[in-house]
Design a protein around this motif. Structure first.
Motif, PDB file in Angstrom:
ATOM      1  N   LEU A 191      35.140  52.015  35.263  1.00  0.00           N
ATOM      2  CA  LEU A 191      34.646  50.707  35.707  1.00  0.00           C
ATOM      3  C   LEU A 191      35.668  49.606  35.454  1.00  0.00           C
ATOM      4  N   LEU A 192      36.301  49.635  34.289  1.00  0.00           N
ATOM      5  CA  LEU A 192      37.327  48.635  34.009  1.00  0.00           C
ATOM      6  C   LEU A 192      38.507  48.774  34.953  1.00  0.00           C
ATOM      7  N   PHE A 193      38.876  50.013  35.261  1.00  0.00           N
ATOM      8  CA  PHE A 193      39.983  50.222  36.190  1.00  0.00           C
ATOM      9  C   PHE A 193      39.627  49.698  37.582  1.00  0.00           C
ATOM     10  N   LEU A 194      38.401  49.953  38.028  1.00  0.00           N
ATOM     11  CA  LEU A 194      37.960  49.400  39.315  1.00  0.00           C
ATOM     12  C   LEU A 194      37.946  47.881  39.298  1.00  0.00           C
ATOM     13  N   LEU A 195      37.524  47.313  38.174  1.00  0.00           N
ATOM     14  CA  LEU A 195      37.514  45.865  38.036  1.00  0.00           C
ATOM     15  C   LEU A 195      38.922  45.306  38.174  1.00  0.00           C
ATOM     16  N   VAL A 196      39.897  45.997  37.602  1.00  0.00           N
ATOM     17  CA  VAL A 196      41.293  45.558  37.684  1.00  0.00           C
ATOM     18  C   VAL A 196      41.821  45.727  39.101  1.00  0.00           C
ATOM     19  N   ILE A 197      41.546  46.872  39.709  1.00  0.00           N
ATOM     20  CA  ILE A 197      42.064  47.137  41.052  1.00  0.00           C
ATOM     21  C   ILE A 197      41.475  46.169  42.074  1.00  0.00           C
ATOM     22  N   LEU A 198      40.184  45.869  41.952  1.00  0.00           N
ATOM     23  CA  LEU A 198      39.524  44.974  42.900  1.00  0.00           C
ATOM     24  C   LEU A 198      39.580  43.518  42.443  1.00  0.00           C
ATOM     25  N   GLY A 199      40.395  43.226  41.449  1.00  0.00           N
ATOM     26  CA  GLY A 199      40.471  41.876  40.889  1.00  0.00           C
ATOM     27  C   GLY A 199      41.065  40.853  41.827  1.00  0.00           C
ATOM     28  N   GLY A 200      41.798  41.266  42.816  1.00  0.00           N
ATOM     29  CA  GLY A 200      42.387  40.327  43.752  1.00  0.00           C
ATOM     30  C   GLY A 200      41.452  39.947  44.878  1.00  0.00           C
ATOM     31  N   SER A 201      40.377  40.706  45.058  1.00  0.00           N
ATOM     32  CA  SER A 201      39.499  40.408  46.190  1.00  0.00           C
ATOM     33  C   SER A 201      38.042  40.320  45.756  1.00  0.00           C
ATOM     34  N   LEU A 202      37.465  41.444  45.398  1.00  0.00           N
ATOM     35  CA  LEU A 202      36.031  41.499  45.129  1.00  0.00           C
ATOM     36  C   LEU A 202      35.641  40.807  43.831  1.00  0.00           C
ATOM     37  N   THR A 203      36.364  41.070  42.782  1.00  0.00           N
ATOM     38  CA  THR A 203      35.995  40.531  41.470  1.00  0.00           C
ATOM     39  C   THR A 203      36.807  39.294  41.093  1.00  0.00           C
ATOM     40  N   LYS A 204      37.446  38.652  42.048  1.00  0.00           N
ATOM     41  CA  LYS A 204      38.238  37.455  41.751  1.00  0.00           C
ATOM     42  C   LYS A 204      37.398  36.343  41.118  1.00  0.00           C
ATOM     43  N   PRO A 205      36.151  36.114  41.548  1.00  0.00           N
ATOM     44  CA  PRO A 205      35.367  35.058  40.873  1.00  0.00           C
ATOM     45  C   PRO A 205      35.158  35.321  39.381  1.00  0.00           C
ATOM     46  N   VAL A 206      35.038  36.582  39.003  1.00  0.00           N
ATOM     47  CA  VAL A 206      34.866  36.905  37.580  1.00  0.00           C
ATOM     48  C   VAL A 206      36.116  36.517  36.814  1.00  0.00           C
ATOM     49  N   PHE A 207      37.276  36.949  37.302  1.00  0.00           N
ATOM     50  CA  PHE A 207      38.528  36.615  36.637  1.00  0.00           C
ATOM     51  C   PHE A 207      38.815  35.120  36.709  1.00  0.00           C
ATOM     52  N   ASN A 208      38.465  34.490  37.822  1.00  0.00           N
ATOM     53  CA  ASN A 208      38.674  33.045  37.959  1.00  0.00           C
ATOM     54  C   ASN A 208      37.835  32.292  36.928  1.00  0.00           C
ATOM     55  N   ASN A 209      36.609  32.733  36.719  1.00  0.00           N
ATOM     56  CA  ASN A 209      35.749  32.092  35.727  1.00  0.00           C
ATOM     57  C   ASN A 209      36.349  32.213  34.330  1.00  0.00           C
ATOM     58  N   TYR A 210      36.819  33.415  33.974  1.00  0.00           N
ATOM     59  CA  TYR A 210      37.465  33.609  32.673  1.00  0.00           C
ATOM     60  C   TYR A 210      38.713  32.735  32.542  1.00  0.00           C
ATOM     61  N   SER A 211      39.483  32.659  33.612  1.00  0.00           N
ATOM     62  CA  SER A 211      40.718  31.892  33.588  1.00  0.00           C
ATOM     63  C   SER A 211      40.451  30.399  33.422  1.00  0.00           C
ATOM     64  N   VAL A 212      39.461  29.886  34.152  1.00  0.00           N
ATOM     65  CA  VAL A 212      39.131  28.460  34.051  1.00  0.00           C
ATOM     66  C   VAL A 212      38.645  28.142  32.642  1.00  0.00           C
ATOM     67  N   ARG A 213      37.806  29.021  32.091  1.00  0.00           N
ATOM     68  CA  ARG A 213      37.329  28.799  30.716  1.00  0.00           C
ATOM     69  C   ARG A 213      38.477  28.835  29.717  1.00  0.00           C
ATOM     70  N   THR A 214      39.424  29.734  29.929  1.00  0.00           N
ATOM     71  CA  THR A 214      40.575  29.822  29.037  1.00  0.00           C
ATOM     72  C   THR A 214      41.410  28.552  29.100  1.00  0.00           C
ATOM     73  N   MET A 215      41.634  28.055  30.305  1.00  0.00           N
ATOM     74  CA  MET A 215      42.424  26.831  30.445  1.00  0.00           C
ATOM     75  C   MET A 215      41.691  25.634  29.848  1.00  0.00           C
ATOM     76  N   GLU A 216      40.381  25.560  30.025  1.00  0.00           N
ATOM     77  CA  GLU A 216      39.629  24.454  29.437  1.00  0.00           C
ATOM     78  C   GLU A 216      39.640  24.535  27.922  1.00  0.00           C
TER      79      GLU A 216
END
Length: 151
Positions: A14-39
């Motif tokens: 599941l983590l590998f799929l999350l990483v592979i699909l991180g540029g398209s399908l799961t981008k909002p998840v990573f974007n949310n983490y990234s925005v929180r990290t920057m804030e």
């Protein structure tokens, strides 16, 4: 023990799929983490938008002055001035050049981190499967030895 390594394999997959699909399908998840990290680090989107709006105000004031200069230049000619060039535009200088690339960089770091975590889960699954198989083989050999010794 068998369920444990199967769970580890599943989590790694599941983590590998999350990483592979991180540029398209799961981008909002990573974007949310990234925005929180920057804030958390102090880079707030609201502050960047505020700076951008001030820059846009300054550029608009420059454009207004340019429009007045054009009007003065064309006072004796019948040419029409294209005022659409001098309208207020939203340039988003800091958002496009600093905030968004930083956001994408943090997303890449998160994806790399999740990739390594999935590798760790996969290897932990392999190790636990090897331990399980070794114990299972040892118990079968002991039963075989007792069966042969009983004859």
């Amino acid at each position: 023990m068998k369920n444990f390594y199967q769970i580890l394999y599943g989590v790694a997959g599941l983590l590998f799929l999350l990483v592979i699909l991180g540029g398209s399908l799961t981008k909002p998840v990573f974007n949310n983490y990234s925005v929180r990290t920057m804030e958390t680090a102090g880079v707030k989107k609201v502050s960047i938008d505020s700076i951008d709006s001030r820059i846009d105000d300054m550029l608009y004031n420059v454009k207004k002055v340019q429009l007045q200069i054009e009007k003065i230049k064309n006072i004796f000619s019948s040419d029409q001035i294209d005022e659409t060039k001098y309208q207020r535009t939203k340039n988003e200088v800091f958002v496009k050049n600093i905030y968004n690339p930083l956001n994408e960089l943090i997303i890449v770091f998160y994806r790399i981190g999740f990739f390594f975590i999935s590798i760790i889960f996969l290897l932990a699954g392999v190790i636990s499967q090897l331990i399980y198989r070794s114990k299972d083989l040892r118990s079968r050999v002991e039963r075989l030895e007792t069966a042969i010794a009983a004859k």
